[in-house]
Scaffold this active site. Structure first.
Site, PDB file in Angstrom:
ATOM      1  N   ASN A   7      -3.657   5.684   6.040  1.00 57.99           N
ATOM      2  CA  ASN A   7      -4.459   6.491   6.961  1.00 57.99           C
ATOM      3  C   ASN A   7      -5.144   5.602   7.999  1.00 57.99           C
ATOM      4  O   ASN A   7      -4.913   4.398   8.079  1.00 57.99           O
ATOM      5  CB  ASN A   7      -5.468   7.346   6.193  1.00 57.99           C
ATOM      6  CG  ASN A   7      -6.457   6.502   5.397  1.00 57.99           C
ATOM      7  OD1 ASN A   7      -6.685   5.326   5.671  1.00 57.99           O
ATOM      8  ND2 ASN A   7      -7.073   7.114   4.387  1.00 57.99           N
ATOM      9  N   HIS A  23       0.858 -38.489  23.653  1.00 55.70           N
ATOM     10  CA  HIS A  23       2.193 -38.143  23.156  1.00 55.70           C
ATOM     11  C   HIS A  23       3.187 -39.248  23.513  1.00 55.70           C
ATOM     12  O   HIS A  23       4.016 -39.660  22.680  1.00 55.70           O
ATOM     13  CB  HIS A  23       2.658 -36.817  23.765  1.00 55.70           C
ATOM     14  CG  HIS A  23       2.050 -35.606  23.152  1.00 55.70           C
ATOM     15  ND1 HIS A  23       0.696 -35.380  23.122  1.00 55.70           N
ATOM     16  CD2 HIS A  23       2.619 -34.525  22.549  1.00 55.70           C
ATOM     17  CE1 HIS A  23       0.451 -34.220  22.525  1.00 55.70           C
ATOM     18  NE2 HIS A  23       1.621 -33.674  22.166  1.00 55.70           N
ATOM     19  N   TYR A  43       0.851  -1.195   0.000  1.00 56.35           N
ATOM     20  CA  TYR A  43       0.000   0.000   0.000  1.00 56.35           C
ATOM     21  C   TYR A  43       0.886   1.244   0.000  1.00 56.35           C
ATOM     22  O   TYR A  43       1.847   1.337   0.769  1.00 56.35           O
ATOM     23  CB  TYR A  43      -0.904   0.026   1.228  1.00 56.35           C
ATOM     24  CG  TYR A  43      -1.946   1.119   1.158  1.00 56.35           C
ATOM     25  CD1 TYR A  43      -3.178   0.891   0.557  1.00 56.35           C
ATOM     26  CD2 TYR A  43      -1.694   2.393   1.661  1.00 56.35           C
ATOM     27  CE1 TYR A  43      -4.135   1.892   0.459  1.00 56.35           C
ATOM     28  CE2 TYR A  43      -2.647   3.403   1.571  1.00 56.35           C
ATOM     29  CZ  TYR A  43      -3.862   3.152   0.965  1.00 56.35           C
ATOM     30  OH  TYR A  43      -4.789   4.146   0.872  1.00 56.35           O
ATOM     31  N   ASP A  99      14.354   8.608   3.891  1.00 60.93           N
ATOM     32  CA  ASP A  99      13.030   8.656   3.274  1.00 60.93           C
ATOM     33  C   ASP A  99      13.104   8.368   1.784  1.00 60.93           C
ATOM     34  O   ASP A  99      12.214   7.724   1.217  1.00 60.93           O
ATOM     35  CB  ASP A  99      12.393  10.039   3.471  1.00 60.93           C
ATOM     36  CG  ASP A  99      11.819  10.228   4.860  1.00 60.93           C
ATOM     37  OD1 ASP A  99      11.658   9.227   5.575  1.00 60.93           O
ATOM     38  OD2 ASP A  99      11.535  11.385   5.222  1.00 60.93           O
ATOM     39  N   GLN A 154     -11.032  -0.438   1.527  1.00 57.55           N
ATOM     40  CA  GLN A 154     -11.364  -1.200   0.323  1.00 57.55           C
ATOM     41  C   GLN A 154     -10.117  -1.740  -0.369  1.00 57.55           C
ATOM     42  O   GLN A 154     -10.136  -2.825  -0.961  1.00 57.55           O
ATOM     43  CB  GLN A 154     -12.213  -0.366  -0.642  1.00 57.55           C
ATOM     44  CG  GLN A 154     -11.594   0.935  -1.112  1.00 57.55           C
ATOM     45  CD  GLN A 154     -11.892   2.106  -0.183  1.00 57.55           C
ATOM     46  OE1 GLN A 154     -12.101   1.916   0.997  1.00 57.55           O
ATOM     47  NE2 GLN A 154     -11.904   3.308  -0.728  1.00 57.55           N
ATOM     48  N   GLU A 180      10.481   6.501  16.075  1.00 58.80           N
ATOM     49  CA  GLU A 180      10.517   5.927  14.729  1.00 58.80           C
ATOM     50  C   GLU A 180      11.846   6.264  14.050  1.00 58.80           C
ATOM     51  O   GLU A 180      12.519   5.384  13.505  1.00 58.80           O
ATOM     52  CB  GLU A 180       9.345   6.479  13.913  1.00 58.80           C
ATOM     53  CG  GLU A 180       9.330   6.005  12.469  1.00 58.80           C
ATOM     54  CD  GLU A 180       8.281   6.729  11.640  1.00 58.80           C
ATOM     55  OE1 GLU A 180       8.020   6.265  10.517  1.00 58.80           O
ATOM     56  OE2 GLU A 180       7.724   7.748  12.100  1.00 58.80           O
ATOM     57  N   HIS A 181      12.199   7.542  14.060  1.00 59.53           N
ATOM     58  CA  HIS A 181      13.472   7.998  13.505  1.00 59.53           C
ATOM     59  C   HIS A 181      14.310   8.602  14.631  1.00 59.53           C
ATOM     60  O   HIS A 181      13.818   9.447  15.381  1.00 59.53           O
ATOM     61  CB  HIS A 181      13.267   9.072  12.440  1.00 59.53           C
ATOM     62  CG  HIS A 181      12.310   8.693  11.352  1.00 59.53           C
ATOM     63  ND1 HIS A 181      10.984   9.093  11.347  1.00 59.53           N
ATOM     64  CD2 HIS A 181      12.487   7.948  10.238  1.00 59.53           C
ATOM     65  CE1 HIS A 181      10.389   8.628  10.265  1.00 59.53           C
ATOM     66  NE2 HIS A 181      11.274   7.917   9.576  1.00 59.53           N
ATOM     67  N   HIS A 208       4.769  16.205   7.674  1.00 53.92           N
ATOM     68  CA  HIS A 208       4.111  14.962   7.261  1.00 53.92           C
ATOM     69  C   HIS A 208       2.615  14.999   7.532  1.00 53.92           C
ATOM     70  O   HIS A 208       1.804  14.614   6.697  1.00 53.92           O
ATOM     71  CB  HIS A 208       4.693  13.777   8.038  1.00 53.92           C
ATOM     72  CG  HIS A 208       5.783  13.055   7.320  1.00 53.92           C
ATOM     73  ND1 HIS A 208       5.586  12.375   6.161  1.00 53.92           N
ATOM     74  CD2 HIS A 208       7.097  12.914   7.618  1.00 53.92           C
ATOM     75  CE1 HIS A 208       6.719  11.834   5.754  1.00 53.92           C
ATOM     76  NE2 HIS A 208       7.657  12.145   6.625  1.00 53.92           N
ATOM     77  N   GLN A 250       9.904  16.549   9.473  1.00 53.86           N
ATOM     78  CA  GLN A 250       9.029  15.528  10.056  1.00 53.86           C
ATOM     79  C   GLN A 250       7.648  16.108  10.328  1.00 53.86           C
ATOM     80  O   GLN A 250       6.631  15.458  10.102  1.00 53.86           O
ATOM     81  CB  GLN A 250       9.638  15.005  11.355  1.00 53.86           C
ATOM     82  CG  GLN A 250       9.035  13.720  11.855  1.00 53.86           C
ATOM     83  CD  GLN A 250       9.282  12.565  10.887  1.00 53.86           C
ATOM     84  OE1 GLN A 250      10.323  12.498  10.246  1.00 53.86           O
ATOM     85  NE2 GLN A 250       8.315  11.689  10.764  1.00 53.86           N
TER      86      GLN A 250
END
Length: 481
Positions: free
Chosen positions: A264, A472, A173, A412, A230, A378-379, A312, A309
């Site tokens: 999103n 077993h 995606y 990036d 979707q 994250e970074h 974004h 950043q």
């Protein structure tokens, strides 16, 4: 700018309570700085559910609509296994993924020739940049793939090992949204290809020409021009071919074994629903960067990285951690000057994000590292005099960027490592997107010499009875001499 309850109340209350500040709206912070200054004691890692409850219900409804209830012929109703092409078209028209009229209104698949034409329409420099980024990401991903191999070892009476193989079909995606992200196309599709996936599906809503050009370069087999829940449903469950009589007017889409890529809140919600039916990479939250800096750092560069950043998304987070109050003040001045020079809508987005961003002044670099590990950003950028030494001591992050010259934006746009990274503190236990998301590491064993394996047989019998599993034990006993 400071935190405002109207922007992100949960963050404000958390920080205010820790600081002993009233949370009833009576507090009026100063407005001389862009980044709220906090002490280490005022900041705690926020563990938030990345799935929005309202988006989750909406995503469930869309996924159900994609696979309508049908009669199986025995007066029993059941949900279709795969998505109905007419239902997907209807949803795509309703939600604005596909125009309701015109040449592009009757299909949710973008033809390879259209992707080729989008690439050809770029100027020479743009085409070369796409090819350069593709090459660097491919080299790194292929090196990752070579790092894990089939293994075989001796066991009593035989052999055991692991085999490494790719999943059959990968779903990728790439967001449409505020800005087209062709870089996400390359990061996801190229990585799946390097892992060895024979079939790769890409979904991106209202794809811009640069997105289609990236799909062409990366080598996606099918490009779906749909987004949101979707798109995730289409890749998770597959889509039947659309037929008119005996003629196939839209090709089928295979069900994907793994779905990756940022999106999103409806994408995140849908990924949480299909997780288990297929694999996913992660449930990503808002993007974030944390910069560790000392007095030797360049305030102008740090400010530019924080703003990059912040632009974004309005919920992005930019954090500065330093052992020097002077550099924090200098960065604040630079942020104020630089953010106001951005064009719209970047300026408004970044300024809104900065209202929930902050700086932390620590007593020394050790405490800076401790705060970074606590937040697991994250970074993580290291801009200090001894940046490699500091970086070596950091434990929790998604991606690490060492030294003043190593801008996070270089990551990036395809230095090599993947830019799809864990957010919201999840870097404490996981890493970013890689070929390993598309690989299956499976184990096997074989017994060739029944006599040589008898000690293992007796161990199994004994342990099974200690666990109370008589079946077993008896199965193991069948392997006695």
């Amino acid at each position: 700018m400071f935190h405002r309850p109207s922007t992100n109340a949960s963050v404000v209350i958390l920080l205010s309570v820790l600081a002993g500040i009233p949370t009833n709206g009576s507090f009026s912070p100063p407005t001389s700085t862009m980044l709220t200054r906090r002490t280490p004691q005022e900041v705690q890692l926020e563990i938030k559910d990345p799935v929005d409850p309202t988006a989750l219900e909406q995503a469930k409804a869309i996924l159900n609509e994609l696979r309508p209830i049908t009669n199986n012929g025995n007066d029993q109703q059941q949900q279709q296994n795969s998505c109905c092409p007419s239902a997907l078209l209807s949803i795509a028209h309703r939600l604005g993924d596909i125009p309701k009229s015109g040449n592009d209104s009757d299909s949710y698949i973008v033809s390879p020739s259209r992707c080729q034409a989008a690439f050809d329409s770029l100027n020479d420099a743009e085409r070369q940049s796409l090819l350069n980024i593709h090459s660097r990401v491919k080299v790194f991903a292929e090196a990752q793939r070579r790092s894990v191999v089939d293994v075989e070892v001796d066991i009593p009476g035989g052999k055991a090992g692991q085999s490494v193989s790719p999943c059959r079909a990968a779903g990728c995606y790439a967001p449409g949204g505020r800005y087209p992200l062709p870089s996400s196309v390359i990061m996801t599709v190229v990585t799946a290809r390097a892992a060895g996936c024979p079939y790769v599906v890409l979904a991106s809503p209202r794809p811009a020409p640069i997105t289609l050009a990236a799909a062409h370069v990366a080598g996606a087999d099918i490009v779906l021009c749909v987004g949101g829940a979707q798109a995730i449903g289409s890749m998770a469950y597959g889509v039947d071919a659309k037929l008119e009589g005996d003629k196939e007017t839209i090709a089928s889409v295979p069900a994907c074994d793994v779905i990756v890529g940022p999106g999103n809140k409806w994408v995140t919600a849908a990924k949480s629903i299909v997780n288990g039916y297929c694999g996913i990479d992660m449930l990503a939250g808002p993007s974030e960067v944390l910069v560790i800096a000392d007095k030797t750092a360049n305030a102008e560069i740090i400010a530019a990285d924080l703003i990059a950043q912040a632009e974004h998304d309005v919920v992005a987070r930019a954090i500065l951690v330093s052992d020097d109050g002077g550099i924090v003040d200098a960065v604040n001045e630079e942020v104020s000057a630089q953010v106001n020079s951005l064009p719209e809508p970047n300026r408004s987005t970044a300024k809104e994000a900065l209202t929930q961003s902050f700086s932390i002044v620590c007593k020394d670099i050790d405490e800076c590292i401790s705060m970074s590990d606590k937040l697991a950003p994250e970074h993580l950028e290291i801009q200090t005099a001894n940046s490699q030494q500091v970086a070596d001591r950091c434990a929790n992050y998604g991606g690490l960027f060492i030294g003043t010259n190593c801008a996070e934006v270089l990551g990036d746009y395809g230095a090599g490592p993947n830019h799809t990274l864990p957010t919201g503190g999840t870097g404490r236990y996981t890493g970013g997107l890689s070929v390993f998301n598309f690989l299956r590491i499976r184990t096997w064993m074989r017994i060739d010499d029944k006599k040589e394996c008898q000690e293992m047989v007796e161990d199994s019998v004994r342990m099974a009875r200690l666990e109370g599993l008589e079946g077993h034990a008896r199965a193991a006993e069948k392997r006695r001499l």
